[in-house]
Write an enzyme that holds these catalytic residues in place. Sequence first.
Site, PDB file in Angstrom:
ATOM      1  N   HIS A   1       1.312  -1.705   0.582  1.00  0.00           N
ATOM      2  CA  HIS A   1       0.327   0.204   0.164  1.00  0.00           C
ATOM      3  C   HIS A   1       0.860   1.197  -0.242  1.00  0.00           C
ATOM      4  O   HIS A   1       0.760   1.814   0.803  1.00  0.00           O
ATOM      5  CB  HIS A   1      -1.011  -0.093   0.953  1.00  0.00           C
ATOM      6  CG  HIS A   1      -2.047   0.842   1.035  1.00  0.00           C
ATOM      7  ND1 HIS A   1      -1.967   1.740   1.194  1.00  0.00           N
ATOM      8  CD2 HIS A   1      -3.046   0.646   1.014  1.00  0.00           C
ATOM      9  CE1 HIS A   1      -3.188   2.434   0.986  1.00  0.00           C
ATOM     10  NE2 HIS A   1      -3.782   1.801   0.489  1.00  0.00           N
TER      11      HIS A   1
ATOM     12  N   GLU B   1      -0.611   1.244  -5.351  1.00  0.00           N
ATOM     13  CA  GLU B   1      -0.109  -0.116  -4.919  1.00  0.00           C
ATOM     14  C   GLU B   1      -0.732  -1.405  -5.995  1.00  0.00           C
ATOM     15  O   GLU B   1      -1.523  -1.639  -6.411  1.00  0.00           O
ATOM     16  CB  GLU B   1      -1.572  -0.268  -3.587  1.00  0.00           C
ATOM     17  CG  GLU B   1      -1.789   1.173  -3.016  1.00  0.00           C
ATOM     18  CD  GLU B   1      -2.885   0.693  -2.514  1.00  0.00           C
ATOM     19  OE1 GLU B   1      -4.086   0.247  -2.146  1.00  0.00           O
ATOM     20  OE2 GLU B   1      -3.929   2.573  -1.837  1.00  0.00           O
TER      21      GLU B   1
HETATM   22  O1  TA6 Z   1      -5.903   1.837  -1.026  1.00  0.00           O
HETATM   23  C1  TA6 Z   1      -6.979   2.001  -0.924  1.00  0.00           C
HETATM   24  C2  TA6 Z   1      -7.911   1.422   0.457  1.00  0.00           C
HETATM   25  O2  TA6 Z   1      -8.684   0.527   0.018  1.00  0.00           O
HETATM   26  C3  TA6 Z   1      -9.092   2.685   0.802  1.00  0.00           C
HETATM   27  O3  TA6 Z   1     -10.354   2.304   0.189  1.00  0.00           O
HETATM   28  C4  TA6 Z   1      -9.361   3.440   1.133  1.00  0.00           C
HETATM   29  O4  TA6 Z   1      -9.312   3.048   2.642  1.00  0.00           O
HETATM   30  C5  TA6 Z   1      -7.282   3.115   1.880  1.00  0.00           C
HETATM   31  O5  TA6 Z   1      -7.260   1.912   1.096  1.00  0.00           O
HETATM   32  C6  TA6 Z   1      -7.171   3.176   3.141  1.00  0.00           C
HETATM   33  O6  TA6 Z   1      -7.356   2.394   4.262  1.00  0.00           O
HETATM   34  P1  TA6 Z   1      -7.364   2.423   5.402  1.00  0.00           P
HETATM   35  O7  TA6 Z   1      -7.619   0.874   6.195  1.00  0.00           O
HETATM   36  O8  TA6 Z   1      -5.472   2.181   5.970  1.00  0.00           O
HETATM   37  O9  TA6 Z   1      -7.394   3.055   6.051  1.00  0.00           O
END
Ligand code: TA6
Length: 301
Positions: free
Chosen positions: A167, A275
């Site tokens: 991520h 990501e």
């Molecule tokens: O990066 C995509 C994602 O799934 C978004 O939908 C958003 O939720 C992000 O990840 C961050 O997720 P987190 O659980 O780190 O707040």
Amino acid sequence: PTLSIKDNIIEASLPSGQSVTVHLYGATVTSWKTNGKEQLFVSEKAHLDGSKPIRGGIPLVFPVFGPPPQNHATSSLPQHGFARNSNWEFLGKSSSEAPGRDADQTDLTVKLDFGLSHSMLTDEFREAWPYEFGLVYSVTLTKDTLETALQVRNEGKQNFDFQTLMHTYLNIADISDIRIKNLESKTYVDKTLNATSHTESSPALAITQETDRVYQNLDPAVPIVVASAKDDQPLFSVTREALNDVVVWNPWIEKAKGMADFGPDEAYKNMICVEAGSVTGWQTLEAGEAWEGAQSIKSRL
Ligand code: TA6
């Protein structure tokens, strides 16, 4: 290469001015510098005490991406699984010197290895996902690239399904100055439009609103490029192995304000998440088998 270990934080640097910092918590890369310049974004309000996943750097998503599905082995895990909020162990460092053109011009690289296995999980996570797994996460720093590779091993007797994703929060000067290239004609699921499926029409995607898209089944050999809108020069180029999906995420104004650990509010202008992952459907790992996926990020700055 030099290495320092302090307070569960590992730091490695190369003589040519690159450095990488990894927190044992989540094996989260929180800093990658080339020529002394920070390439990753970390929120000023990120929790760095293990109380919640770090908002920035490269959180590791495993064994499920996003909110876990109902009636599934991952159903009682938190969003994005347990890897990013578990304490990993440092397995060691190795450095290699690939001789450059002249004998004394060696291209140094340094590789840091981290491990997480079932027995190291909290009781809560171990009960929530009762599979004998082993993860080895390698972070490799070279002159102009950072590579993160994850090996997943099934050390038990039952097959298990997993998703995984890196991520990555890339640090940028201004969201209005970037375009994301090599997504044209690719299919994506748009999480801001009820997870409906679309085809990318733009050869150079601008980010002008909340963006949360899962581009699917991309050719891993084709780099995803974050380019400058001014001179089309690549700022970052992400190549992948066995990670055929790429999520593009920017929370934009309202969602940025809505995240307690995202700060300052305007910082949505200074980050773009590109990501690399395997999140469309599930990888099934048979008992005794191993799987590996990797990304390599090249920075121009
Ligand atoms: O990066 C995509 C994602 O799934 C978004 O939908 C958003 O939720 C992000 O990840 C961050 O997720 P987190 O659980 O780190 O707040």
